[in-house]
Design a protein around this motif. Structure first.
Motif, short mmCIF file in Angstrom:
data_model
loop_
_atom_site.label_atom_id
_atom_site.label_comp_id
_atom_site.label_asym_id
_atom_site.label_seq_id
_atom_site.Cartn_x
_atom_site.Cartn_y
_atom_site.Cartn_z
N HIS A 137 0.79 -1.18 0.17
CA HIS A 137 0.00 0.08 0.07
C HIS A 137 0.94 1.19 -0.12
O HIS A 137 0.41 2.32 0.33
N SER A 152 1.20 -1.14 -4.69
CA SER A 152 -0.33 -1.23 -5.12
C SER A 152 -0.11 -1.81 -6.47
O SER A 152 0.26 -1.18 -7.30
N GLU A 153 -0.56 -3.17 -6.73
CA GLU A 153 -0.65 -3.98 -7.70
C GLU A 153 -0.96 -3.30 -8.92
O GLU A 153 -0.57 -3.29 -10.13
N HIS A 154 -2.29 -2.52 -8.79
CA HIS A 154 -2.92 -2.02 -9.89
C HIS A 154 -1.92 -0.86 -10.51
O HIS A 154 -2.31 -0.50 -11.79
N TYR A 155 -1.34 -0.08 -9.74
CA TYR A 155 -0.34 0.69 -10.40
C TYR A 155 0.78 0.03 -11.15
O TYR A 155 1.35 0.50 -12.42
N ARG A 156 1.45 -1.26 -10.78
CA ARG A 156 2.48 -1.73 -11.41
C ARG A 156 1.92 -2.68 -12.50
O ARG A 156 2.87 -2.81 -13.60
N GLU A 157 0.80 -3.36 -12.45
CA GLU A 157 0.67 -4.47 -13.31
C GLU A 157 0.67 -4.26 -14.92
O GLU A 157 1.28 -4.98 -15.63
N PRO A 158 0.49 -2.92 -15.49
CA PRO A 158 0.41 -2.88 -16.84
C PRO A 158 1.77 -2.68 -17.28
O PRO A 158 1.93 -2.44 -18.46
N SER A 368 -9.43 4.37 -2.32
CA SER A 368 -10.98 4.24 -2.87
C SER A 368 -11.77 4.75 -1.75
O SER A 368 -13.18 5.12 -2.01
#
Length: 400
Positions: A137, A152-158, A368
């Motif tokens: 986080h 935060s995985e959603h920042y890294r994944e793409p 969120s």
């Protein structure tokens, strides 16, 4: 179509649409207030995401920049210039660190910190391939290196694959940190107060135990104080509240009070055994204009006791925010430290922020479910009262 709508439509023809900007065109600022092109006034409790420490239009600060513009704007780091020494001395003094490297942003400061830690371990061991422990986080920036240690995985994944050798531990859980340690660990990076991750302060015992582990294993401790530093928590840097000194410190945002500048600072021990000429650089970092701003910002903060006033006004700020937790069922908690506070909501935070703009109040989000507040450090109790009135009207609308 209004003049504002026309402006926004025209601007979007040329801008790469990476930001979902709110439909507001800010034209000027004064104190802790902003004014849009329609003349509407807004109370700013976001301060440009923690940047505008002195608020808007501070005459002494503006004169410092004007005077420097009249002298010289840029020389490159191949030469010295007078504001460079003043800014370096100021940052070393207020941080208690020993050496500083100026960057253009917080993300670049993190990049420099990571490179410093890796070079330190490389010189010590004679091999590369070292690892870094970061926190879940966390948020450290959007460049490849800083994103690699952002938890935060959603920042890294793409953007995978990113920098290798990063392990994530749970913030404030020392056993989780110990589980990630290996013989290749060269650094542990964390925010003493997590910002984007939800306004979570570190526990003093957690930081002290990490410091002990780092000392025992010759691991470098990196504190990211890009958001929580420079007076926002009621001390110049949050780590000073905990009595735990890092080996490397990153900062930005409020240190320039509006100009784009960052820095990473190191101890003498790290400086003498890590980066050397040719290892790192920046064309614009530490140029005369931003250094004048940094030196001026620190001087103004000290002369006006701005950090002390943040500490004095924090209890009042917290009582106001706690009252929202008591009054509204959809406000479940307050978190944070100093002028870095958040309210945990069960209603959509984005909707609250948009409705607040209608009422002339600028707020931020953190994750969120957290409504984040980072007011200018010069915010008064009267400003807080006005914020409470406007936010109360917003919350009342959600209760209907």
């Amino acid at each position: 179509m209004s003049e504002k709508e026309t402006y926004i439509d025209e601007a979007e023809k040329y801008l790469f649409h990476v930001y979902n900007r709110f439909p507001v065109v800010f034209e000027r600022g004064e104190g802790v207030r902003l004014y849009d092109t329609d003349g509407k006034e807004y109370l700013d409790f976001g301060s440009g995401i923690g940047v505008m420490a002195l608020g808007y239009g501070d005459e002494e600060y503006r004169q410092i920049l004007k005077d420097q513009i009249d002298r010289i704007l840029h020389t490159s780091n191949l030469f010295y210039h007078p504001p460079l020494k003043a800014a370096a001395k100021a940052m070393v003094k207020v941080s208690g660190m020993d050496k500083v490297f100026f960057t253009n942003s917080g993300a670049e400061a993190v990049e420099g910190a990571l490179k410093t830690a890796k070079k330190y371990a490389y010189l010590r061991d004679g091999v590369s391939g070292h690892e870094i422990i970061a926190m879940g986080h966390s948020f450290h920036g959007r460049t490849v290196g800083s994103l690699s240690v952002t938890g935060s995985e959603h920042y890294r994944e793409p953007f995978l694959p990113l920098m290798e050798g990063v392990r994530f531990a749970e913030f404030n859980n020392i056993d989780s940190v110990k589980e990630q340690l290996t013989d290749r660990t060269c650094a542990i990076i964390l925010e003493p107060v997590q910002g984007e991750g939800g306004l979570y302060p570190a526990k003093e015992s957690f930081l002290k135990e990490i410091r002990r582990i780092c000392d025992e294993r010759d691991i470098l401790l990196i504190f990211d104080e890009i958001q929580c530093g420079m007076g926002r928590t009621g001390s110049m840097f949050a780590f000073q509240k905990f009595g735990v000194r890092p080996d490397i410190l990153t900062c930005a945002k409020a240190m320039g009070a509006g100009v784009p500048v960052g820095a990473f600072l190191v101890t003498d021990r790290v400086a003498e055994a890590s980066l050397v000429p040719g290892d790192h650089g920046t064309t614009y970092g530490g140029n005369p204009l931003v250094c004048a701003a940094v030196a001026g910002t620190v001087d103004i903060m000290e002369k006006r006791n701005i950090v002390g006033r943040v500490a004095e006004r924090t209890p009042y700020f917290e009582r106001i925010l706690d009252s929202f937790v008591e009054r509204y069922g959809f406000v479940t908690a307050r978190r944070g430290m100093g002028f870095m506070q958040g309210l945990v909501l069960t209603i959509p935070v984005g909707d609250v922020i948009r409705r607040a703009l209608d009422h002339g109040l600028v707020l931020l989000s953190a994750g969120s479910d957290v409504l984040r507040m980072l007011p200018p450090l010069v915010t008064t109790e009267a400003d807080m009262d006005e914020m409470a009135k406007r936010l109360g009207r917003v919350f009342d609308e959600f209760e209907k």
